[in-house]
Write a protein that holds these residues in place. Structure first.
Motif, PDB file in Angstrom:
ATOM      1  N   GLU A   1       8.866   1.322   7.786  1.00 33.93           N
ATOM      2  CA  GLU A   1       9.017   0.182   8.650  1.00 33.93           C
ATOM      3  C   GLU A   1       9.972  -0.719   8.502  1.00 33.93           C
ATOM      4  O   GLU A   1      10.037  -1.237   7.244  1.00 33.93           O
ATOM      5  N   ILE A   2      10.769  -0.714   9.302  1.00 30.81           N
ATOM      6  CA  ILE A   2      12.171  -1.786   9.152  1.00 30.81           C
ATOM      7  C   ILE A   2      12.108  -2.749  10.019  1.00 30.81           C
ATOM      8  O   ILE A   2      12.005  -2.482  11.560  1.00 30.81           O
ATOM      9  N   ILE A   3      12.107  -4.091   9.866  1.00 33.86           N
ATOM     10  CA  ILE A   3      11.920  -4.902  10.765  1.00 33.86           C
ATOM     11  C   ILE A   3      13.076  -6.242  10.429  1.00 33.86           C
ATOM     12  O   ILE A   3      13.126  -6.476   9.388  1.00 33.86           O
ATOM     13  N   ARG A   4      13.645  -6.451  11.509  1.00 37.95           N
ATOM     14  CA  ARG A   4      14.667  -7.543  11.547  1.00 37.95           C
ATOM     15  C   ARG A   4      13.995  -8.862  11.660  1.00 37.95           C
ATOM     16  O   ARG A   4      13.495  -9.078  12.630  1.00 37.95           O
ATOM     17  N   ILE A   5      14.242  -9.577  10.878  1.00 41.11           N
ATOM     18  CA  ILE A   5      13.530 -11.010  10.608  1.00 41.11           C
ATOM     19  C   ILE A   5      14.410 -12.035  11.256  1.00 41.11           C
ATOM     20  O   ILE A   5      13.902 -12.763  12.102  1.00 41.11           O
ATOM     21  N   LYS A   6      15.577 -12.264  10.617  1.00 46.23           N
ATOM     22  CA  LYS A   6      16.354 -13.348  10.947  1.00 46.23           C
ATOM     23  C   LYS A   6      17.765 -12.864  11.221  1.00 46.23           C
ATOM     24  O   LYS A   6      17.946 -11.647  11.254  1.00 46.23           O
ATOM     25  N   SER A   7      18.825 -13.899  11.662  1.00 46.92           N
ATOM     26  CA  SER A   7      19.839 -13.341  11.749  1.00 46.92           C
ATOM     27  C   SER A   7      20.688 -12.625  10.590  1.00 46.92           C
ATOM     28  O   SER A   7      21.525 -12.019  10.648  1.00 46.92           O
ATOM     29  N   LYS A   8      20.130 -12.759   9.278  1.00 44.94           N
ATOM     30  CA  LYS A   8      20.758 -11.989   8.297  1.00 44.94           C
ATOM     31  C   LYS A   8      19.716 -11.255   7.436  1.00 44.94           C
ATOM     32  O   LYS A   8      20.278 -10.811   6.319  1.00 44.94           O
ATOM     33  N   TYR A   9      18.395 -11.318   7.688  1.00 39.47           N
ATOM     34  CA  TYR A   9      17.697 -10.332   7.041  1.00 39.47           C
ATOM     35  C   TYR A   9      16.821  -9.181   7.510  1.00 39.47           C
ATOM     36  O   TYR A   9      16.592  -9.188   8.749  1.00 39.47           O
ATOM     37  N   PHE A  10      16.609  -8.084   6.875  1.00 40.71           N
ATOM     38  CA  PHE A  10      15.839  -7.010   7.376  1.00 40.71           C
ATOM     39  C   PHE A  10      14.674  -7.078   6.240  1.00 40.71           C
ATOM     40  O   PHE A  10      14.813  -7.220   5.098  1.00 40.71           O
ATOM     41  N   ALA A  11      13.561  -6.535   6.804  1.00 39.64           N
ATOM     42  CA  ALA A  11      12.240  -6.581   5.771  1.00 39.64           C
ATOM     43  C   ALA A  11      11.892  -5.098   5.838  1.00 39.64           C
ATOM     44  O   ALA A  11      11.835  -4.468   6.914  1.00 39.64           O
ATOM     45  N   VAL A  12      11.863  -4.626   4.587  1.00 38.68           N
ATOM     46  CA  VAL A  12      11.170  -3.192   4.676  1.00 38.68           C
ATOM     47  C   VAL A  12       9.961  -3.015   3.949  1.00 38.68           C
ATOM     48  O   VAL A  12       9.648  -3.387   3.148  1.00 38.68           O
ATOM     49  N   ILE A  13       9.067  -2.544   4.951  1.00 41.64           N
ATOM     50  CA  ILE A  13       7.598  -2.568   4.426  1.00 41.64           C
ATOM     51  C   ILE A  13       7.313  -1.061   3.703  1.00 41.64           C
ATOM     52  O   ILE A  13       7.046  -0.064   4.081  1.00 41.64           O
ATOM     53  N   LYS A  14       7.439  -1.255   2.351  1.00 41.66           N
ATOM     54  CA  LYS A  14       7.378  -0.122   1.332  1.00 41.66           C
ATOM     55  C   LYS A  14       6.123   0.057   0.741  1.00 41.66           C
ATOM     56  O   LYS A  14       5.594  -0.934   0.089  1.00 41.66           O
ATOM     57  N   ARG A  15       5.523   1.190   1.218  1.00 41.74           N
ATOM     58  CA  ARG A  15       4.045   1.503   0.802  1.00 41.74           C
ATOM     59  C   ARG A  15       4.438   2.158  -0.707  1.00 41.74           C
ATOM     60  O   ARG A  15       5.203   3.085  -0.855  1.00 41.74           O
ATOM     61  N   ILE A  16       3.624   1.760  -1.582  1.00 38.30           N
ATOM     62  CA  ILE A  16       3.916   2.209  -2.980  1.00 38.30           C
ATOM     63  C   ILE A  16       2.975   3.423  -3.349  1.00 38.30           C
ATOM     64  O   ILE A  16       1.933   3.364  -3.279  1.00 38.30           O
ATOM     65  N   THR A  17       3.693   4.508  -3.499  1.00 36.22           N
ATOM     66  CA  THR A  17       3.115   5.916  -3.642  1.00 36.22           C
ATOM     67  C   THR A  17       3.398   6.291  -5.007  1.00 36.22           C
ATOM     68  O   THR A  17       2.690   7.205  -5.563  1.00 36.22           O
ATOM     69  N   ASP A  18       4.385   5.807  -6.025  1.00 36.82           N
ATOM     70  CA  ASP A  18       4.583   5.903  -7.166  1.00 36.82           C
ATOM     71  C   ASP A  18       5.164   4.774  -7.695  1.00 36.82           C
ATOM     72  O   ASP A  18       5.446   3.884  -7.160  1.00 36.82           O
ATOM     73  N   LYS A  19       5.448   4.773  -9.008  1.00 37.56           N
ATOM     74  CA  LYS A  19       5.998   3.771 -10.025  1.00 37.56           C
ATOM     75  C   LYS A  19       7.610   4.158  -9.917  1.00 37.56           C
ATOM     76  O   LYS A  19       8.238   3.607 -11.085  1.00 37.56           O
ATOM     77  N   ASN A  20       8.350   4.329  -8.977  1.00 40.13           N
ATOM     78  CA  ASN A  20       9.698   4.620  -8.794  1.00 40.13           C
ATOM     79  C   ASN A  20      10.391   3.123  -8.691  1.00 40.13           C
ATOM     80  O   ASN A  20      10.392   2.821  -7.458  1.00 40.13           O
TER      81      ASN A  20
END
Length: 350
Positions: free
Chosen positions: A164-183
C-alpha cells in the motif's frame, strides 16, 4: 470519529462566534467543550426533550442538535446563545458530525490511521469493510521528495511495490510494509532505485515495527521524525532508522545543561571543525563507510592519499584519529553532542 478534526473545527468556530460549544453523548455527558470546566459534567436538560437527527431545539440559553456519529451512537451538539449565527454554526458543525466514516475511501482511511485522526472504535469496522488485516507485523516506511517530483516518485513506487502506497503530505509518501522476512535491504534498494531513475536522492525514514493496525500511526510518526532528525545528524545518509540514529537519540535525552558540562570535559575544538565543510563531510562519509579508507575515497571521488591527508587534518584540529575505533566513537559522540546543543528544538519523537 475524527475527534481531533472536530475539536479543531469547534475551537476555530469559537474564535469566530466567541461562545461556548459542547459535544455530548445521548446521556448528556459532556466529553468535549470550548469551556474546559464543562468537560466531565452532565447537561440534565437533555432528558427533558427528544432530539431527532438534524433538527435544532432551543432550550433556555442553548441550541441543541443531534447527529449520528461515526460509531453509530448519537452525538449531541450544544451551542450557548440563541440567535441566527449560532443556528447556522450548529448546522455547519453537524455536516461534519454527520459524515459517514464507512463511506471513506481506503486510501483516505489508511491516511487517517497514519495521522491518528480517527478513533480506535471506528478503525475495526472500517478495516473489515476494506478487508484490511489488523494483526501482523507492519513497518511504515516514509519517503521524502520535493513536491515537483512526487508524481514521478509515485509512478516508480507503484511499479516497484505491491504494498500500500499512501501520499501523506506535499512531500511524503508512506509505504505500508508487511514484514514477511528479516530482509533489511528493502529501504536501501528503494533509495538506490529511485536515485538511479531520477538522479535525485530521496530521504527514507524506517518506522519501528508494530503488531497491529492501532499502532500504525506510531510507526509512521517515528519514520517521519527519523528523517527530520537524520538530516541534522547524518546529512550524508539516504535512509534513517532507530539503529542508525542510536547515538543522536541517546544524546538527545541528556539535559542541555548536563550535555554542555560533558562537552567541556572533551577539549577537542569541535566547533572549529564545523567551520570546515570539507573536513566535516569527510568525517560523515568515513563513518558511513564504517571507517573504510578505500570505500570513503571512492564515495568522495578523491585519491586515497587525499583522504588520509584530510583525516590527519581532523586529528590536528580535534586530537582524534578517526582511523582508531575508540577515537572514532568519541569523536562521533562529540559531533552529535554539538549538533544536539545547536538543534535543541529537534526531538526524535514528538
Amino acid at each position: 470519529m475524527h475527534i481531533q478534526r472536530i475539536k479543531s473545527i469547534i475551537h476555530s468556530l469559537k474564535d469566530i462566534i466567541d461562545t461556548e460549544i459542547n459535544l455530548l453523548d445521548e446521556n448528556g455527558y459532556i466529553f468535549h467543550s470550548t469551556d474546559t470546566n464543562k468537560i466531565g459534567n452532565y447537561d440534565n436538560q437533555i432528558i427533558s426533550f427528544e432530539l431527532n437527527d438534524g433538527f435544532l431545539i432551543e432550550k433556555q440559553e442553548y441550541i441543541y442538535c443531534s447527529y449520528n456519529s461515526y460509531e453509530e451512537d448519537k452525538c449531541i451538539l450544544s451551542i450557548k446563545g440563541i440567535n441566527e449565527d449560532t443556528q447556522k454554526f450548529a448546522k455547519m458543525i453537524g455536516i461534519f458530525l454527520g459524515t459517514d466514516i464507512k463511506n471513506i475511501s481506503r486510501n483516505d482511511f489508511i491516511k487517517s490511521i497514519l495521522l491518528n485522526t480517527i478513533s480506535d472504535d471506528s478503525i475495526k469496522n472500517v478495516c473489515e469493510k476494506h478487508h484490511i488485516v489488523t494483526q501482523g507485523q507492519v513497518q511504515i516506511i516514509v519517503i521524502e521528495a520535493t513536491e515537483n517530483l512526487m508524481g514521478t516518485v509515485e509512478e516508480i513506487l507503484s511499479a516497484l511495490l505491491s504494498d500500500e502506497i499512501i501520499r501523506i503530505k506535499s512531500k511524503y509518501f508512506a509505504v505500508i510494509k508487511r514484514i514477511t522476512d528479516k530482509n533489511n535491504d528493502f529501504p536501501t534498494f528503494l533509495s538506490e532505485t529511485i536515485s538511479s531513475e531520477l538522479l535525485y536522492e530521496v530521504k527514507i525514514g524506517i518506522g519501528v515495527i508494530v503488531d497491529d493496525v492501532y499502532d500504525w500511526h506510531f510507526s509512521y510518526k517515528t519514520a517521519e521524525n527519523f528523517i527530520e532528525i537524520g538530516k541534522v545528524f547524518l546529512p550524508s545518509h539516504k535512509t534513517y532508522s532507530f539503529k542508525s540514529l542510536t547515538i543522536p537519540l541517546m544524546i538527545s535525552k541528556i539535559q542541555a545543561n548536563d550535555l554542555e558540562e560533558i562537552m567541556k570535559q572533551f577539549d577537542c575544538n569541535i566547533k572549529s571543525l564545523f567551520s570546515n565543510n570539507e573536513l566535516l563531510n569527510t568525517a560523515f562519509i568515513f563513518f558511513k563507510n564504517n571507517l573504510n579508507i578505500s570505500d570513503t575515497a571512492r564515495d568522495l571521488f578523491v585519491h586515497r592519499n587525499t583522504l588520509i591527508y584530510r583525516l590527519s587534518k581532523i586529528q590536528d584540529i580535534t586530537g582524534y584519529d578517526l582511523r582508531i575505533f575508540e577515537d572514532a566513537i568519541l569523536f562521533n559522540v562529540m559531533i552529535n553532542g554539538h549538533l544536539c546543543l545547536t538543534n535543541e528544538n529537534k526531538s526524535i519523537i514528538k
